[in-house]
Design a protein around this motif. Structure first.
Motif: not given
Length: 312
Positions: A16, A21, A44, A46-47, A49, A68, A71-72, A76-77
């Motif tokens: 990450i 992207r 991944s 993106f956005p 996982l 999370w 990633a956040e 990432y959403r």
């Protein structure tokens, strides 16, 4: 948290942090390189996982929550989990928020995904084959008209990559009309012209004569499912298909032949191809994507560049 979890988290965090992207596999447990984590993969898109569990693990929720946290901060959403060990392989959004329209991204190309299904619609491990195809098309830029046959086309990602690389004719063949419709969408969403591209709902083996006259083809992709109930099994049908294929090929053609079966070695695959027709020559096995390490190369995805020259 166990040492095994920590190994997974460190690798995901490292990838990450590399940024970018493009869709990729962040952790590949299925290659049996990480003891105790053989049934987990992290991808991944993106956005989003996507964490896939092929068998039940204690601490799945804790793992996703820690992922999370990694990633956040990188925008990432949400994290989705797919539990293949449960009936129907359900997917649920575990952390963050659902991504309404997840996409696979490859450079400038985007491919809509369907997280509600077991196969989301874009295979990451075949990426070396897509790169090979781009190189083949660019090498033929000055040769005039080129036709490509894409057998078992699925959502036609090879076709979209080929059309983005050059103005060639393409025949996509798959028995499933639904995935061919998604293949058409993959071209349209990327603004790729459909001129000279066909989407044919045929059984690649049993209805061979329905599309063989649309050649001759200078390029070909042969990437069948390992088993498609009632239609295709690589153990019984691959050799027959490879024997038929020269009927629709140009006098010289380049092929990408793929087998995704851990039960069939590279040596067996090579023997199958070379025994099918004297015109086949195996140029090389494409290198495995570094995102898909495997303890046993014979168990990994096997992608062979095969040259065909018609014999007198």
């Amino acid at each position: 948290m166990s040492t095994n979890w920590q190994q997974l988290l460190e690798l995901v965090e490292s990838k990450i942090a590399q940024g970018g992207r493009d869709s990729r596999r962040l952790f590949h447990g299925r290659g049996r390189c990480y003891e105790g984590l053989e049934q987990i993969c992290v991808d991944s898109f993106f956005p989003a996982l996507l964490v896939t569990f092929f068998e039940e693990y204690e601490g799945e929720t804790e793992l996703c929550e820690t992922l999370w946290q990694l990633a956040e901060p990188h925008d990432y959403r949400g994290i989705a989990t797919q539990r293949r060990y449960q009936t129907g392989a359900p997917i649920e959004w575990q952390c963050g928020e659902p991504v309404a329209a997840p996409m696979a991204q490859r450079g400038e190309l985007k491919f809509p995904l369907t997280f509600e299904r077991q196969n989301v619609g874009f295979f990451l491990d075949i990426e070396p084959g897509r790169t090979w195809l781009e190189e083949q098309i660019r090498a033929r830029a000055e040769q005039g008209a080129v036709k490509m046959l894409n057998l078992f086309a699925f959502t036609c990602a090879f076709s979209a990559v080929a059309r983005a690389a050059g103005d060639i004719e393409i025949v996509n063949v798959d028995v499933n009309r639904g995935v061919l419709n998604r293949g058409r969408e993959n071209h349209e969403v990327n603004g790729l012209s459909l001129n000279g591209i066909q989407f044919l709902q045929f059984d690649a083996l049993r209805q061979f004569k329905r599309f063989d006259r649309r050649g001759p083809f200078q390029l070909g992709i042969v990437d069948p499912p390992t088993r498609q109930k009632g239609r295709f099994d690589v153990s019984h049908n691959y050799e027959k298909l490879v024997r038929q294929l020269p009927a629709c090929l140009a006098d010289e053609a380049d092929l990408l032949m793929v087998i995704n079966s851990p039960r069939h070695s590279e040596a067996h695959f090579r023997e199958l191809i070379l025994g099918a027709d004297r015109g086949y020559e195996i140029v090389t096995r494409l290198a495995q994507s570094p995102d898909f390490p495997d303890r046993d190369p014979d168990a990994a995805l096997k992608m062979l560049h095969v040259k065909y020259r018609r014999q007198e």
